[in-house]
Design an enzyme around this catalytic site. Sequence first.
Site, mmCIF file in Angstrom:
data_model
loop_
_atom_site.group_PDB
_atom_site.id
_atom_site.type_symbol
_atom_site.label_atom_id
_atom_site.label_comp_id
_atom_site.label_asym_id
_atom_site.label_seq_id
_atom_site.Cartn_x
_atom_site.Cartn_y
_atom_site.Cartn_z
ATOM 1 N N HIS A 48 26.049 10.462 -59.100
ATOM 2 C CA HIS A 48 24.740 10.058 -59.612
ATOM 3 C C HIS A 48 24.057 11.208 -60.312
ATOM 4 O O HIS A 48 23.500 11.081 -61.387
ATOM 5 C CB HIS A 48 23.849 9.632 -58.433
ATOM 6 C CG HIS A 48 23.895 8.164 -58.178
ATOM 7 N ND1 HIS A 48 22.915 7.493 -57.526
ATOM 8 C CD2 HIS A 48 24.816 7.240 -58.491
ATOM 9 C CE1 HIS A 48 23.221 6.224 -57.443
ATOM 10 N NE2 HIS A 48 24.377 6.047 -58.015
ATOM 11 N N ASP B 295 20.751 -16.259 -66.915
ATOM 12 C CA ASP B 295 19.551 -16.199 -66.070
ATOM 13 C C ASP B 295 19.881 -15.433 -64.789
ATOM 14 O O ASP B 295 20.327 -15.997 -63.795
ATOM 15 C CB ASP B 295 19.111 -17.643 -65.753
ATOM 16 C CG ASP B 295 17.820 -17.690 -64.967
ATOM 17 O OD1 ASP B 295 17.388 -16.643 -64.436
ATOM 18 O OD2 ASP B 295 17.234 -18.783 -64.866
ATOM 19 N N GLU C 262 20.376 2.036 -65.200
ATOM 20 C CA GLU C 262 20.765 2.990 -64.142
ATOM 21 C C GLU C 262 21.981 3.789 -64.608
ATOM 22 O O GLU C 262 23.030 3.206 -64.922
ATOM 23 C CB GLU C 262 21.063 2.223 -62.842
ATOM 24 C CG GLU C 262 21.233 3.132 -61.651
ATOM 25 C CD GLU C 262 21.356 2.364 -60.338
ATOM 26 O OE1 GLU C 262 20.695 1.315 -60.174
ATOM 27 O OE2 GLU C 262 22.125 2.829 -59.476
ATOM 28 N N LYS D 149 23.203 -4.909 -53.219
ATOM 29 C CA LYS D 149 22.481 -4.377 -54.395
ATOM 30 C C LYS D 149 23.488 -3.686 -55.323
ATOM 31 O O LYS D 149 23.440 -3.819 -56.543
ATOM 32 C CB LYS D 149 21.382 -3.399 -53.948
ATOM 33 C CG LYS D 149 20.446 -2.964 -55.060
ATOM 34 C CD LYS D 149 20.916 -1.771 -55.865
ATOM 35 C CE LYS D 149 19.903 -1.356 -56.915
ATOM 36 N NZ LYS D 149 20.349 -0.236 -57.738
HETATM 37 C C1 MEV Z 1 22.923 2.272 -56.041
HETATM 38 O O1 MEV Z 1 22.288 1.675 -57.128
HETATM 39 C C2 MEV Z 1 23.885 1.315 -55.375
HETATM 40 C C3 MEV Z 1 24.502 1.815 -54.069
HETATM 41 O O2 MEV Z 1 23.498 2.197 -53.143
HETATM 42 C C4 MEV Z 1 25.340 0.675 -53.515
HETATM 43 C C5 MEV Z 1 25.868 0.903 -52.115
HETATM 44 O O3 MEV Z 1 25.261 1.663 -51.335
HETATM 45 O O4 MEV Z 1 26.885 0.255 -51.792
HETATM 46 C C6 MEV Z 1 25.362 3.022 -54.293
#
Ligand code: MEV
Length: 432
Positions: free
Chosen positions: A385, A286, A90, A270
């Site tokens: 991004h 792992d 990413e 995430k």
């Molecule tokens: C993107 O890979 C991760 C985010 O969505 C995490 C978040 O929203 O805190 C930017």
Amino acid sequence: MNQIFNGFYKKTPQERLEILHKLGWSKIRLDLTDETGLEEVQSIDDIQLPNLVADQMIENYVFNYQLPLGVAVNFIVNDIPYSVPMAVEEPSVIAAASNGAKKVGNIKAKMLKRETIGQIVLPNVEKPMLIQDIINSNEQELMEIAKAASENMVKRGGGPRKIWTQTFEGDSGAFVTTYISFDPCEAMGANALNTVLENVAPRIATLTDHEPLMSILSNYATEAIVTARCEIPIISLDKDAMLAEEIAHNIALASEYAQIDPYRATTHNKGIMNGIDAVLIATGNDWRAVEAGVHAYASRSGVYRGLSKWKIDHSTNELVGEIELPLQLATVGGTISVHPTAQWALDLLHQPTANELAEIVASVGLAQNFAAIRALVTEGIQKGHMALQARSLALQVGADLTEVDEVVKKLRESGIMNSTKAKEILSLLRGK
Ligand code: MEV
């Protein structure tokens, strides 16, 4: 220290490796002829996973899958500076981790304890209290069997620690589970503990006259909890003091919201796992086990919640971030010992102990989370991004290395970030 890494992202991979080598954190030298002969050096080829080794690691091996491996800079964990190896596809993850690390400063992290838990499950138990009593009263003998089955680990100061039992009521009747906690020293301990469980299970079968359903370690690593904490002066969040206050306030709100809405908590976590998984992959750990344990831990109250919390400390005018999660990691054994890239990654982290590695990894999660929610409550996530995504788009539509920068520039100017636009820009550039 941080000065050395100023503009690190603008350098070539070769220049980055040279910087890491000069710091003594990486043995890779690109110019192997330019050697004094005094130090141990490696070439990039030396740290690739050999096909012959890989063929021994898995069934039906064909070739190696590759991921980009980069280095997140600016980390200070428990007063020690680190450049953190991250394997991730990413585009924004390493940039965000590095920026986050710069802002959060020294992170105080602590691995509270480090034991793995295993379970031996008896199904269809009619008198669960009696069976629990039998197992509990033979705890000492079971402990001796467990120790004998992990002699090497015991010699190294690890091995089985505690045995206890619990009953669960299921649709088919009661299950009685025997738990064994186990100190795996620097390894993850999966094989060692599974061996212990499979050695103890037959004795439990004899004692209780019940056949175990299964004997297996649990990835819910509640005895391997790590905490990390940082304190950011609010004033450092923006040049404009009012705006800095507002950012801190909104980060605290974002954190509060991730505690109450599982839809947001999942994405919040995430983002944390973006950083954590990348380090786990780079160091040969792992990551599936950690993922499973972390999400179970996030649900421990009965509601899935954010793993980190951000609060304003009005007495010090700081934004305080804390994360708490289970990290059962290893620095020896399994893939780690045979994968030369994992060894390089551990070198880069100054060959940490398993506890230190967990402390670094938790700190990466905290910095990654800070960068994500700061972006979310300020400019939004797309700006950063998209800037990084432009490079992937340029490469995706076939731009070669001499064309990438121009395509990126034109994509950013256009404000449209998709492959159709990238193709159009590339065609124009090529005079088509
Ligand atoms: C993107 O890979 C991760 C985010 O969505 C995490 C978040 O929203 O805190 C930017």
